[in-house]
Design an enzyme around this catalytic site. Sequence first.
Site, PDB file in Angstrom:
ATOM      1  N   SER A 128     -29.389   6.351 -35.471  1.00 36.28           N
ATOM      2  CA  SER A 128     -29.195   7.018 -34.185  1.00 36.28           C
ATOM      3  C   SER A 128     -29.621   6.126 -33.030  1.00 36.28           C
ATOM      4  CB  SER A 128     -29.981   8.326 -34.170  1.00 36.28           C
ATOM      5  OG  SER A 128     -29.868   8.974 -32.916  1.00 36.28           O
TER       6      SER A 128
ATOM      7  N   ILE B 208     -25.164   2.596 -24.406  1.00 39.80           N
ATOM      8  CA  ILE B 208     -25.730   2.398 -23.067  1.00 39.80           C
ATOM      9  C   ILE B 208     -25.845   0.918 -22.729  1.00 39.80           C
ATOM     10  CG2 ILE B 208     -27.729   2.828 -21.595  1.00 39.80           C
ATOM     11  CD1 ILE B 208     -28.278   5.329 -23.211  1.00 39.80           C
TER      12      ILE B 208
ATOM     13  N   PHE C 205     -26.981   3.390 -32.290  1.00 40.44           N
ATOM     14  CA  PHE C 205     -25.794   3.876 -31.586  1.00 40.44           C
ATOM     15  C   PHE C 205     -26.108   4.264 -30.142  1.00 40.44           C
ATOM     16  CE2 PHE C 205     -23.976   4.117 -35.808  1.00 40.44           C
ATOM     17  CZ  PHE C 205     -22.652   3.789 -35.565  1.00 40.44           C
ATOM     18  N   HIS C 206     -27.296   4.789 -29.884  1.00 40.78           N
ATOM     19  CA  HIS C 206     -27.679   5.054 -28.494  1.00 40.78           C
ATOM     20  C   HIS C 206     -27.750   3.748 -27.702  1.00 40.78           C
ATOM     21  CE1 HIS C 206     -28.761   9.147 -29.741  1.00 40.78           C
ATOM     22  NE2 HIS C 206     -28.854   9.443 -28.458  1.00 40.78           N
ATOM     23  N   GLU C 207     -28.285   2.726 -28.320  1.00 42.10           N
ATOM     24  CA  GLU C 207     -28.371   1.435 -27.637  1.00 42.10           C
ATOM     25  C   GLU C 207     -26.988   0.853 -27.391  1.00 42.10           C
ATOM     26  OE1 GLU C 207     -30.315  -1.704 -25.784  1.00 42.10           O
ATOM     27  OE2 GLU C 207     -31.157   0.182 -26.528  1.00 42.10           O
TER      28      GLU C 207
END
Length: 498
Positions: A420, A428, A423-425
């Site tokens: 998770s 953004i 994928f957030h990194e």
Amino acid sequence: MAISDEPETVATALNHSSLRRRPTAAGLFNSPETTTDSSGDDLAKDSGSDDSISSDAANSQPQQKQDTDFSVLKFAYRPSVPAHRKVKESPLSSDTIFRQSHAGLFNLCIVVLVAVNSRLIIENLMKYGWLIKSGFWFSSKSLRDWPLFMCCLSLVVFPFAAFIVEKLAQQKCIPEPVVVVLHIIITSASLFYPVLVILRCDSAFLSGVTLMLFACVVWLKLVSYAHTNYDMRALTKSVEKGEALPDTLNMDYPYNVSFKSLAYFLVAPTLCYQPSYPRTPYIRKGWLFRQLVKLIIFTGVMGFIIEQYINPIVQNSQHPLKGNLLYAIERVLKLSVPNLYVWLCMFYCFFHLWLNILAELLRFGDREFYQDWWNAKTVEDYWRMWNMPVHKWMIRHLYFPCLRHGIPKAVALLIAFLVSALFHELCIAVPCHIFKLWAFGGIMFQVPLVFITNYLQNKFRNSMVGNMIFWFIFSILGQPMCVLLYYHDLMNRKGKLD
């Protein structure tokens, strides 16, 4: 004595009096003396006078009811009657406050919230004027973002390639290890190809975020498609060998590679593949129109808050790790409220409105896109309830496969948060062209919070403690800090490029 929550009213007292002096069926409307006399007369009367008796009874009912009410009222709340009969708690005491209905206070909070925010909006417009600009979202470069648009359209090539691989695997034209390697290549290419396109093009932020979100969704769907078909092939081989499958599998569809099923899966509001889904019988056009209107309204509200409140706050702030500590705390707290409003609008627009609109158009039946995450007692509860499509994908294709391979639960949880965080990194950092790992660190910071909030929940057995910690870390500290960090790094990068 039992503690009662029901306040004793005058009506209750009247009821008590009537119960203590409840008349019998024969003497409901008459005194005992009158009843005795009339009963003797009735025995002497002819039985054929039923009509006259019923007529007299109907005419005398209002007067008799009035006499009965007066008789009850005569003994209600007399000075000699006890006014205090039970042990009772105040409605706001600690023992009864959570058993009371607070609907009125909830309505009061809504009224106060609307009044306060209306005043702040008027004050902001009078002080700063209309600040909404499209440059932050769509600049002159947005018209030159056609490589990103073409990349987004070309992502459909990867599901088609995965379908060809699965068709060959179904016909046993290629061995299973080759199928696995080909799927790894296809899924990896579907993710790295958009990353390279975004990094090579100095595109607008919103265009890059949109492409990365599409790429991540395609990657998750492709992994589910490959993993599900792999598992169905394994189960089919087990059946061919004569092995009995447990009833807990609940598989009501055979193993069949169909392009129609894949096409529906690609546009359906789910990340978990299966050959068939529960479907609704028809499309509700009126309901669909209302949801579209809500989507437009709340998207406009979200854009207004971002341009009118969040952008001025972050523009007038310093880097939170380089300036004065008290000033940084003040900026974070000032940013927390509008940032929370934007996040709630984003959640409502995407998870409730958009996914339900898409489900209605496709007649997709399972619409549990979220649960009541706002009541989360721990950080683990929040991550399990707020994004059900991703949660179902995680437990289906990552968490439980890790457990089946003997990996401990704590390590499996860490792996899930690691994926998770990556994928957030990506979503953004890649559009911002900044790789400081702020988003990655923010997600991985949730891991110790999971154990801390679980410990506090088990120790105090109080849902309020974990829920308040969740809201403070999530909305007051975490998100505003990430917004400030990425904004200043993005502005510094633009300044160096200029």
